[in-house]
Design a protein around this motif. Structure first.
Motif, PDB file in Angstrom:
ATOM      1  N   CYS A 176       0.841  -1.191   0.000  1.00 18.18           N
ATOM      2  CA  CYS A 176       0.000   0.000   0.000  1.00 18.18           C
ATOM      3  C   CYS A 176       0.878   1.243   0.000  1.00 18.18           C
ATOM      4  N   LYS A 179      -0.427   6.294  -3.614  1.00 17.75           N
ATOM      5  CA  LYS A 179      -1.130   6.135  -4.886  1.00 17.75           C
ATOM      6  C   LYS A 179      -2.027   4.897  -4.882  1.00 17.75           C
ATOM      7  N   ASP A 180      -1.660   3.906  -4.104  1.00 17.31           N
ATOM      8  CA  ASP A 180      -2.465   2.672  -4.011  1.00 17.31           C
ATOM      9  C   ASP A 180      -2.835   2.434  -2.551  1.00 17.31           C
ATOM     10  N   ASP A 184      -8.437   1.103  -2.077  1.00 11.74           N
ATOM     11  CA  ASP A 184      -8.533   0.617  -3.453  1.00 11.74           C
ATOM     12  C   ASP A 184      -8.259  -0.873  -3.575  1.00 11.74           C
TER      13      ASP A 184
END
Length: 365
Positions: A176, A179-180, A184
């Motif tokens: 993680c 951006k991620d 998500d």
């Protein structure tokens, strides 16, 4: 004169009582047996009747009854209650099965603002915990120079680490980043995070080789946030005290704020003594003397099987001897409310450092 009015001389108005003769038998007044004897007989007859009725209620050989019921009556009663409770149990099982089919096992129906935790407040209640805790009923962490006691306390933290803070090699987890983030991820997938993200080597002050700091009497205490499904730091301003510690003042609202952890003495006397702390965290600021950080991209918690709750290690140095210190750790993020009475958004524990005092040996010569 009328002859009827003439009284004879031998009749006198005086009544003379003749004393009883000593030879005459005087009868004593007798008890009326016609009244008392029937009452006694009725009482005895009543007690015998009650005893007989009690025994006959338990078992009547003439009527062939037990406790007032015949064998056929008992059989009908047993059959009725057997069928009644069987149907009642089936109804209960059907209800449980129906609720189990309706409810989701991974996502609770009500959580955060919709749950009962938000009845008296508009903010989600975020709790905290700490380790090691050798005794679950006590919040005291004892720091000593006794090797056996050090191993006992360190084993408590080691057990918690091995069970809850290590992800297996085949864990369903992904890395993680900003951006991620965890929001998500695919349902059932967790962020890659475990104990070794904070303690990467055995030379670390809080490593297993150093007994998590207890070997040098500088204990490392794990401070964590309790799991709250779906919670993540909401958009808002960074708390003022965190801005002061960071030395960066900004009134703008942050869309993805991090979670901060600070520890201090609960009382003014404790704060005067407790001043040498080191925080070990994950992310861009692994070591700090002011606060610990949990990056925002590790939230929210989605009930993934391999999830490891992010935490911060706090090392306490230069603890005074024979002095009980009460420590209070708080979590800081927009929307978190601290309640000292209900211990919301905070956790408290005690530190006590001792040495084994041995008497000097005196040689008598």
């Amino acid at each position: 004169m009328n002859g009827a009015d003439v009284k004879p001389e031998h009749l006198s108005s005086e009544i003379r009582v003749i004393p009883p003769s000593p030879y005459t038998e005087v009868r004593k007044p007798s008890i009326n047996r016609e009244i008392l004897v029937p009452e006694k007989e009725a009482t005895l007859a009543g007690s015998k009747t009650r005893e007989k009725s009690a025994f006959s209620f338990l078992h009547d050989a003439h009527k062939k009854t037990l406790l007032g019921r015949s064998s056929l009556n008992w059989a009908r009663l047993a059959a009725f209650y057997t069928v009644f409770y069987f149907c009642l149990g089936c109804f209960f099982v059907i209800l449980l099965y129906g609720f189990a089919m309706i409810l989701n096992r991974d996502v609770p129906r009500y959580y955060n603002q919709e749950s009962t935790m938000a009845v008296r407040t508009t903010a989600t209640v975020v709790g905290m915990g700490f380790r090691p805790q050798p005794d679950v009923t006590d919040s005291l962490i004892q720091v000593t120079d006794d090797p056996q006691e050090q191993k006992r306390i360190a084993s408590s933290l080691r057990l918690f680490r091995d069970v809850y803070l290590i992800q297996k090699n085949d864990a369903k987890a992904e890395e993680c980043t900003e951006k991620d983030p965890a929001s998500d991820l695919i349902p059932g997938t967790a962020c890659q995070f475990n104990w070794f993200h904070i303690v990467p080597t055995q030379q670390h002050p809080c490593s297993d080789n150093n007994m998590y700091g207890f070997k040098k009497e500088e204990p490392c205490v794990l401070v964590k946030i309790n799991k709250v499904y779906g919670w993540q730091p909401p958009k808002g301003h960074i708390p003022t005290n965190i801005q002061q510690l960071r030395g960066v003042y900004n009134n703008r609202s942050v869309s993805k704020p991090d979670v901060y952890v600070t520890c201090e003495g609960s009382n003014p006397a404790d704060r005067d003594i407790l001043h040498d702390l080191t925080y070990y965290s994950a992310g861009s600021m692994p070591v700090s003397s002011k606060f610990g950080v949990i990056p925002n991209y590790y939230f929210p918690y989605r009930n993934a099987p391999d999830h490891v709750q992010p935490f911060v290690l706090v090392q306490f140095k230069n603890l005074p001897l024979f002095r009980l210190i009460t420590v209070t750790c708080r979590v800081w993020a927009p929307g978190i409310i601290h309640d000292t009475r209900a211990m919301r958004g905070m956790v408290s524990f005690q530190l006590f450092r001792t040495h084994n005092v041995t008497r000097p040996q005196i040689n008598n010569k």
